[in-house]
Design a protein around this motif. Structure first.
Motif, PDB file in Angstrom:
ATOM      1  N   TRP A  84       0.834  -1.211   0.000  1.00 58.43           N
ATOM      2  CA  TRP A  84       0.000   0.000   0.000  1.00 58.43           C
ATOM      3  C   TRP A  84       0.866   1.256   0.000  1.00 58.43           C
ATOM      4  O   TRP A  84       0.625   2.194  -0.757  1.00 58.43           O
ATOM      5  CB  TRP A  84      -0.929  -0.006   1.211  1.00 58.43           C
ATOM      6  N   LEU A  85       1.889   1.277   0.825  1.00 54.64           N
ATOM      7  CA  LEU A  85       2.764   2.450   0.903  1.00 54.64           C
ATOM      8  C   LEU A  85       3.534   2.664  -0.395  1.00 54.64           C
ATOM      9  O   LEU A  85       3.682   3.791  -0.868  1.00 54.64           O
ATOM     10  CB  LEU A  85       3.739   2.295   2.076  1.00 54.64           C
ATOM     11  N   VAL A  86       4.024   1.581  -0.985  1.00 54.38           N
ATOM     12  CA  VAL A  86       4.820   1.695  -2.209  1.00 54.38           C
ATOM     13  C   VAL A  86       3.947   1.982  -3.429  1.00 54.38           C
ATOM     14  O   VAL A  86       4.337   2.735  -4.324  1.00 54.38           O
ATOM     15  CB  VAL A  86       5.652   0.413  -2.432  1.00 54.38           C
ATOM     16  N   THR A  96      12.625   2.829  -6.098  1.00 55.17           N
ATOM     17  CA  THR A  96      13.815   2.193  -5.520  1.00 55.17           C
ATOM     18  C   THR A  96      13.423   1.143  -4.497  1.00 55.17           C
ATOM     19  O   THR A  96      13.976   0.030  -4.478  1.00 55.17           O
ATOM     20  CB  THR A  96      14.708   3.256  -4.856  1.00 55.17           C
ATOM     21  N   PHE A  97      12.450   1.476  -3.641  1.00 52.46           N
ATOM     22  CA  PHE A  97      12.018   0.527  -2.621  1.00 52.46           C
ATOM     23  C   PHE A  97      11.363  -0.698  -3.253  1.00 52.46           C
ATOM     24  O   PHE A  97      11.552  -1.817  -2.766  1.00 52.46           O
ATOM     25  CB  PHE A  97      11.051   1.196  -1.636  1.00 52.46           C
ATOM     26  N   GLY A 308      13.558   0.607   6.717  1.00 49.34           N
ATOM     27  CA  GLY A 308      14.079  -0.335   7.710  1.00 49.34           C
ATOM     28  C   GLY A 308      13.868  -1.775   7.294  1.00 49.34           C
ATOM     29  O   GLY A 308      14.773  -2.618   7.406  1.00 49.34           O
ATOM     30  N   TYR A 309      12.672  -2.060   6.767  1.00 45.91           N
ATOM     31  CA  TYR A 309      12.405  -3.431   6.328  1.00 45.91           C
ATOM     32  C   TYR A 309      13.277  -3.803   5.129  1.00 45.91           C
ATOM     33  O   TYR A 309      13.791  -4.919   5.052  1.00 45.91           O
ATOM     34  CB  TYR A 309      10.930  -3.603   5.975  1.00 45.91           C
ATOM     35  N   ALA A 310      13.435  -2.862   4.183  1.00 42.07           N
ATOM     36  CA  ALA A 310      14.276  -3.123   3.012  1.00 42.07           C
ATOM     37  C   ALA A 310      15.709  -3.407   3.434  1.00 42.07           C
ATOM     38  O   ALA A 310      16.370  -4.300   2.893  1.00 42.07           O
ATOM     39  CB  ALA A 310      14.218  -1.934   2.054  1.00 42.07           C
ATOM     40  N   PHE A 311      16.189  -2.655   4.418  1.00 43.35           N
ATOM     41  CA  PHE A 311      17.563  -2.855   4.902  1.00 43.35           C
ATOM     42  C   PHE A 311      17.713  -4.230   5.542  1.00 43.35           C
ATOM     43  O   PHE A 311      18.670  -4.968   5.259  1.00 43.35           O
ATOM     44  CB  PHE A 311      17.927  -1.755   5.899  1.00 43.35           C
TER      45      PHE A 311
END
Length: 558
Positions: A84-86, A96-97, A308-311
């Motif tokens: 939803w955010l992306v 990028t995300f 944070g989750y992507a990292f």
């Protein structure tokens, strides 16, 4: 009454393709089921009683279900807000995300497992050492060799199944219902809860069940993370029984394999049935895109959450693998003087390692070429003909793709070890057949989607001009769908190149692939060489994915 098809080149080629599918997909599955239920022609299910009468096997079954269910729920809870955010908000850096979040889908799961073992090993894990130093702890705060650790790694590397499914559906939603809710005074959060979430129910269910099936069918992660902690699942128990090498072990393995196959395919067809009978209209005929929600003051909190989750899910494990591959000595720790290419030299100059890499490339190329050719004929039969039963080969391909890899491997061992005429066990051909059975689905789908856009008049004009059907395919149809054919080739080549589960059971003394070699290195605690091989695999997968994205305009990826 429909007339029988003429015995021409089209019919002969398609008929041969269907016979190949029946022989290498349906026949081994039927043999597997038969062998699990009959002994010397007599119906006998004593092996099921024996297998599930042992606590270790029953525990493996319950562990598989609990883990898969937990991973499914966690994946949906995590990926729905991410999607939803992306896809639906003004989050900075969305493209990028999206690339980073989908990247873990490209990473072989067993490579991810190796990375998290390096990070959260209770003795020498990088993260554990950092936390012990920061908080002055006497013992490691995390232990990767637990049910929680196993569930954590499975969630990180199979949640992209849910993310891709949910985000694609979310971006194609008809925005009118959401707009009506907003006009009526509903807040963005209430609109999300009352309108978007119910409309997305089919995609959430589909994504969740895909995660459940993938997690339950996985071998690499449970073998690397679970087995050192004495955590068994169905796939690891099947491998254990096969490694016994006797008739009793194989028979017990068939009972577990059939159980896993029935569970996976039941869930797949249940999902198809449920989605088919529900009427959720999320895509309208209007050429509109869903409205972008402005996050306002929550923008930076959302950015922190997604970043944070992507990292954690991608950058951290990849960084661990790459860093370990450049350490000169594991015992000296992380310091500038301890970095170099020392670990790379023996790997890239080793005959054993290079042979496994080239064998993997060779087998994957052969599988991709044969599989793409079969995919063209299966897709053509499904899309371009009116022959009765034209969708059956497509269904057979889906059956092979949805069957757990460990089940396919065992079925091929039993069927093609000489008991039923053909003996290809421990040869390159049994590996290639296993790759074809498992990975043709996406190739067929990609080519079929492209074929459906080629108008029948072009083919009719060529045939009326005297061209044979084979020449029509070569000169007209294939050039028009060339990008999809190449994409279908890569969709078989890439997973075949780094495959582990089937290769681990089917390889012979002269057919050891890179996946098997990497698994052995990790099993025998050769961490640095395992990390170097992991980086090589990642580079090849990344380059392949970049080529595939370029050829398809970003519409298809590994």
């Amino acid at each position: 009454m429909k007339s029988l098809p003429r015995l021409d080149s089209k019919f002969i080629v398609i008929a041969l393709s269907v016979l190949v599918l029946l022989y290498f997909i349906v026949f081994p599955m039927l043999v597997l089921i038969y062998d699990s239920l009959f002994i010397n022609g007599q119906f006998d299910i004593s092996n099921y009683r024996d297998v599930y009468g042992k606590d270790v096997n029953w525990r493996a079954l319950t562990n598989t279900i609990y883990l898969s269910l937990g991973v499914m729920i966690a994946s949906v809870i995590i990926t729905f807000p991410l999607a939803w955010l992306v896809g639906r908000t003004d989050l900075p850096g969305k493209k990028t995300f999206r690339t980073i979040l989908v990247a873990s889908y490209m990473i072989p799961p067993y490579v991810g497992a190796i990375a998290w073992v390096q990070l959260l090993n209770p003795s020498v894990g990088y993260l554990n050492d950092v936390f012990k130093w920061m908080f002055h702890l006497s013992k490691a705060p995390f232990d990767i060799y637990t049910m929680w650790g196993l569930g954590w790694v499975l969630t990180l590397f199979y949640s992209p199944f849910a993310f891709i499914t949910i985000s694609r559906a979310m971006e194609k939603m008809d925005p009118t219902l959401e707009e009506a809710a907003r006009v009526s005074g509903a807040s963005p959060l209430k609109t999300l809860w009352d309108v978007t979430l119910p409309l997305m129910a089919p995609s959430i269910l589909a994504g969740g069940l895909l995660v459940f099936i993938a997690a339950g069918s996985c071998f690499g992660i449970p073998a690397i993370v679970g087995m050192p902690g004495n955590i068994e699942v169905l796939t690891t128990r099947i491998v254990t029984f096969v490694y016994m090498g006797d008739d009793k072990g194989i028979r017990d393995a068939t009972a577990l394999a059939v159980s896993l196959m029935v569970l996976a395919n039941f869930l797949l067809f249940f999902m198809t049935y449920m989605l088919g009978r529900k009427d959720y209209t999320t895509i309208s005929g209007k050429s509109t895109r869903p409205n972008i929600v402005e996050l306002g003051k929550w923008k930076w909190a959302a950015l922190l959450f997604v970043g944070g989750y992507a990292f954690i899910s991608v950058i951290l494990p990849l960084g661990s693998i790459i860093m370990t591959s450049f350490l000169v000595s594991m015992s000296k720790g992380i310091e500038l003087s301890n970095f170099g290419f020392d670990a790379w030299v023996p790997v890239i100059t080793s005959t054993q390692y290079l042979e496994s890499i080239w064998l993997s490339v060779e087998y994957a190329i052969i599988a991709a070429c044969i599989g793409t050719l079969l995919s063209i004929f299966v897709a053509y039969l499904s899309v371009k003909t009116n022959i009765t039963g034209r969708s059956i080969p497509d269904l057979l391909v889906v059956l092979g793709g949805s069957t757990p890899s460990i089940v396919i491997a065992l079925a091929l061992i039993i069927t093609f070890s000489g008991n039923y005429g053909l003996n290809i066990y421990s040869t390159m051909w049994i590996l290639i057949v296993s790759y074809l059975v498992k990975y043709m689905t996406m190739s067929v789908r990609t080519i079929a989607a492209s074929l459906s856009q080629v108008h029948i008049s072009l083919e009719e004009a060529a045939l009326n001009s005297g061209a044979s059907w084979i020449r029509c395919c070569k000169d007209i149809i294939m050039p028009l769908i060339a990008p999809s054919i190449i994409a279908g080739w890569f969709l078989i080549f890439m997973p075949s190149f780094y495959e582990l589960t089937m290769s681990n059971l089917l390889y012979g003394a002269d057919t050891k692939t890179i996946g098997v070699l990497l698994y052995e290195l990790q099993t025998y605690a050769d961490t640095q060489n395992a990390s170097v091989l992991s980086v090589i695999i990642l580079i090849i997968v990344l380059v392949g994915n970049l080529i595939l994205n370029k050829l398809t305009g970003g519409k298809v990826s590994i």
